[in-house]
Write a protein that holds these residues in place. Sequence first.
Motif, PDB file in Angstrom:
ATOM      1  N   ASP A   1       0.829  -1.199   0.000  1.00  0.00           N
ATOM      2  CA  ASP A   1       0.000   0.000   0.000  1.00  0.00           C
ATOM      3  C   ASP A   1       0.875   1.265   0.000  1.00  0.00           C
ATOM      4  N   PRO A   2       0.695   2.154  -0.977  1.00  0.00           N
ATOM      5  CA  PRO A   2       1.543   3.351  -1.041  1.00  0.00           C
ATOM      6  C   PRO A   2       1.266   4.335   0.087  1.00  0.00           C
ATOM      7  N   THR A   3       0.135   4.161   0.790  1.00  0.00           N
ATOM      8  CA  THR A   3      -0.199   5.116   1.869  1.00  0.00           C
ATOM      9  C   THR A   3       0.361   4.655   3.211  1.00  0.00           C
ATOM     10  N   GLY A   4       1.070   3.552   3.204  1.00  0.00           N
ATOM     11  CA  GLY A   4       1.661   3.053   4.450  1.00  0.00           C
ATOM     12  C   GLY A   4       0.633   2.542   5.433  1.00  0.00           C
ATOM     13  N   GLY A   5      -0.482   2.062   4.954  1.00  0.00           N
ATOM     14  CA  GLY A   5      -1.467   1.425   5.823  1.00  0.00           C
ATOM     15  C   GLY A   5      -2.750   2.193   6.009  1.00  0.00           C
ATOM     16  N   VAL A   6      -2.896   3.340   5.374  1.00  0.00           N
ATOM     17  CA  VAL A   6      -4.146   4.094   5.501  1.00  0.00           C
ATOM     18  C   VAL A   6      -5.290   3.343   4.816  1.00  0.00           C
ATOM     19  N   LEU A   7      -4.980   2.734   3.670  1.00  0.00           N
ATOM     20  CA  LEU A   7      -6.009   1.952   2.987  1.00  0.00           C
ATOM     21  C   LEU A   7      -6.168   0.614   3.706  1.00  0.00           C
ATOM     22  N   PRO A   8      -7.407   0.222   3.997  1.00  0.00           N
ATOM     23  CA  PRO A   8      -7.616  -1.023   4.742  1.00  0.00           C
ATOM     24  C   PRO A   8      -7.179  -2.255   3.953  1.00  0.00           C
ATOM     25  N   VAL A   9      -7.356  -2.228   2.662  1.00  0.00           N
ATOM     26  CA  VAL A   9      -6.881  -3.326   1.814  1.00  0.00           C
ATOM     27  C   VAL A   9      -6.227  -2.713   0.585  1.00  0.00           C
ATOM     28  N   PHE A  10      -5.291  -3.452  -0.001  1.00  0.00           N
ATOM     29  CA  PHE A  10      -4.651  -2.978  -1.223  1.00  0.00           C
ATOM     30  C   PHE A  10      -4.276  -4.195  -2.046  1.00  0.00           C
ATOM     31  N   PHE A  11      -5.121  -4.524  -2.979  1.00  0.00           N
ATOM     32  CA  PHE A  11      -4.862  -5.676  -3.840  1.00  0.00           C
ATOM     33  C   PHE A  11      -5.524  -5.435  -5.187  1.00  0.00           C
ATOM     34  N   PHE A  12      -5.104  -6.238  -6.168  1.00  0.00           N
ATOM     35  CA  PHE A  12      -5.642  -6.108  -7.525  1.00  0.00           C
ATOM     36  C   PHE A  12      -6.916  -6.949  -7.588  1.00  0.00           C
ATOM     37  N   PRO A  13      -8.091  -6.323  -7.594  1.00  0.00           N
ATOM     38  CA  PRO A  13      -9.330  -7.111  -7.586  1.00  0.00           C
ATOM     39  C   PRO A  13      -9.443  -7.969  -8.849  1.00  0.00           C
ATOM     40  N   PRO A  14      -9.760  -9.262  -8.687  1.00  0.00           N
ATOM     41  CA  PRO A  14      -9.875 -10.160  -9.847  1.00  0.00           C
ATOM     42  C   PRO A  14     -10.839  -9.625 -10.908  1.00  0.00           C
ATOM     43  N   ASN A  15     -11.930  -8.994 -10.458  1.00  0.00           N
ATOM     44  CA  ASN A  15     -12.898  -8.445 -11.427  1.00  0.00           C
ATOM     45  C   ASN A  15     -12.238  -7.408 -12.329  1.00  0.00           C
ATOM     46  N   ASP A  16     -11.354  -6.615 -11.719  1.00  0.00           N
ATOM     47  CA  ASP A  16     -10.693  -5.569 -12.504  1.00  0.00           C
ATOM     48  C   ASP A  16      -9.637  -6.153 -13.435  1.00  0.00           C
ATOM     49  N   ILE A  17      -9.071  -7.309 -13.064  1.00  0.00           N
ATOM     50  CA  ILE A  17      -8.133  -7.979 -13.981  1.00  0.00           C
ATOM     51  C   ILE A  17      -8.906  -8.435 -15.221  1.00  0.00           C
ATOM     52  N   VAL A  18     -10.077  -9.036 -14.977  1.00  0.00           N
ATOM     53  CA  VAL A  18     -10.906  -9.495 -16.102  1.00  0.00           C
ATOM     54  C   VAL A  18     -11.334  -8.295 -16.956  1.00  0.00           C
ATOM     55  N   LEU A  19     -11.754  -7.219 -16.272  1.00  0.00           N
ATOM     56  CA  LEU A  19     -12.178  -6.018 -17.001  1.00  0.00           C
ATOM     57  C   LEU A  19     -11.012  -5.462 -17.825  1.00  0.00           C
ATOM     58  N   GLY A  20      -9.804  -5.542 -17.263  1.00  0.00           N
ATOM     59  CA  GLY A  20      -8.606  -5.100 -17.984  1.00  0.00           C
ATOM     60  C   GLY A  20      -8.451  -5.879 -19.288  1.00  0.00           C
ATOM     61  N   GLY A  21      -8.700  -7.186 -19.209  1.00  0.00           N
ATOM     62  CA  GLY A  21      -8.626  -8.023 -20.413  1.00  0.00           C
ATOM     63  C   GLY A  21      -9.666  -7.599 -21.444  1.00  0.00           C
ATOM     64  N   VAL A  22     -10.861  -7.296 -20.951  1.00  0.00           N
ATOM     65  CA  VAL A  22     -11.940  -6.857 -21.855  1.00  0.00           C
ATOM     66  C   VAL A  22     -11.551  -5.522 -22.512  1.00  0.00           C
TER      67      VAL A  22
END
Lengths: 382, 231
Positions: free
Chosen positions: A332-353
């Motif tokens: 996380d670039p905010t050093g922990g301010v964001l509760p989660v920081f991961f590449f959502p699978p849905n957005d990976i699929v959307l990226g492919g689309v």
Amino acid sequence: MRFWPLLWSSLWRKKVRTTFTLLSILVAFLLYGYLAAVNKGFSLGINTGADRLFLRHKVSLSILLPESYLGRIGATPGVVDVVHATWFAGIYQEPKNIFPQLPVDPERYLRLYPEFLLPEDQKQAWFADRTGAVAGRTLVEKFGWRIGDRIPLVSPWRKQDGTSTWEFTLRGIYDGAAEATDTRQFLFHYDYFEEARMFGKGMVGWYIIRIHDPKRAAEMAQRLDSNFANSFHETKTMTEKALVQGFARQIGDIGTIIGAILTAVFFTILLVAGNTMMQSVRERTAELAVLKTIGFSNHLVLTLVLTESLLLAGLGGVVGLGLAYWAIERGDPTGGVLPVFFFPPNDIVLGGVIMVALGLATGILPALQAMRLRVVDAIRRA
Amino acid sequence: MGKDQILVRVRDLHKVFHRGSERIDVLQGLNLEVPRGDFLAFMGPSGSGKTTLLNLIAGLDRPTQGAIDVDGQRIDQMSEADLARWRARHTGFVFQLYNLLPVLTAERNVELPLLLTPLSRAERKRHVQTALSVVGLADRAQHYPRQLSGGQEQRVAIARAIVADPTLLLCDEPTGDLDRKSEDEILDLLQALHREYGKTVLMVTHDPHAAARAQRILYLNKGTLSAEPIE
């Protein structure tokens, strides 16, 4: 695959131009992937906890509510379970180390949040230790804690002895059932907190309520708030989703901002890649005519140009998304301010689309142009 | 001459072009019969319709009127898709400016027509090596066109034209861009393909030296053919 050498060679016909176009596409997808993770961080929980309501003081989250509300809330028809929590606001070692620390009723809290996965032995160890605490995996890894560690937190909640340092023993580490589960919480016994604190006794921060029918959330919120209408501590109840959205909006409509950035980026890329393909096909008029002379059909020529365009978008896109994934995995670039920081699978699929759409959009015009090319005209022009 | 010995039969062929409001009758009721195994040169002044005739026989253009029959098939009535398939199977075309794909090696250029066949990679490679050997460039297989001389480029183009063993080899000014030495090499090669491999070759040229290598010469003028040069 038999056309692969032809496709690959055609793609790299002008190496510098193709490289710059690929870099543009790569950067666009890198940005897309990274911002998708940021957006997810801000919208954590928006799609989870649909059957949970959040009840706080009507005026502000910072104003406490009586602990006695627990019984009245629990007795409200339609309520399945309820637990309270309070913001502890402690600091671990340095002021920058802020994370959610909540004094809770352990058993009730874990019932309300079944997505917090804690091994049974650790759960029992926590229940049995009044000063015990459990922490999420992300938090534990960040600070290198181990079970049994003593963890001191300095809180604005003074203890009865006048000190501000509270000591806890780490009894368990919970994991998230889903990638979107917040694993940076630090949970400890409300009883210990209530007994030791100097002020605010009998008051809690908010209530989390599980209701029987999530479809009736609005009606339930109204019913719960009406329980405490015209009292000294009026309440405001909302779904967890609305709560998280409210937090995110305090910073700005992150989703809209990110959407606007990505729209601008992809529109520019559409022009850049489209121009590359148009130029590339224009330069190859004679070559395409030769292919048709040899016997390549109009549709095959169309397919080859479109495939080349898809290859360009796909190459840039896959490397871009790969780099985004790598960057996200680094943390996380905010050093922990964001509760989660991961590449959502849905957005990976959307990226492919998006990759396919970009390839088709940039390739369709030059491909049609190539398909309609008349051999005799093209050879004469060449 | 027996019916099956005639490979190309052209009947009452007309081709009209329009340039703005001007109508140009390039071919006017042209008739032609080309026996199988012939080496025929078309000569004539610029604009006489030599290349137009060759393009029509190659199935690259459509006549305004008339019939073109190649090996028993009416190519003027074929759909675009059928015509493309027919070209892949029956024609090999050699251009004046070689028209090799600069991004592909000689080997890959020669392989192009075979990509449209069901041959395996190994079989294609074998055919390509054979074709390059026939034109004397087996040792240049991995060279790009920019690494070859004009004559060598044209030999690669001929290898590409013959690799799929087409029924007809069509050459449009194949020596028009070459020096005399390279021209002779190319003409030697075309003659060898005709004599040793029995190929039917149709060649358009304005060069009498090149035309002299053909088995027979036909002259095009004002849209019609004749066996004698027109003064």
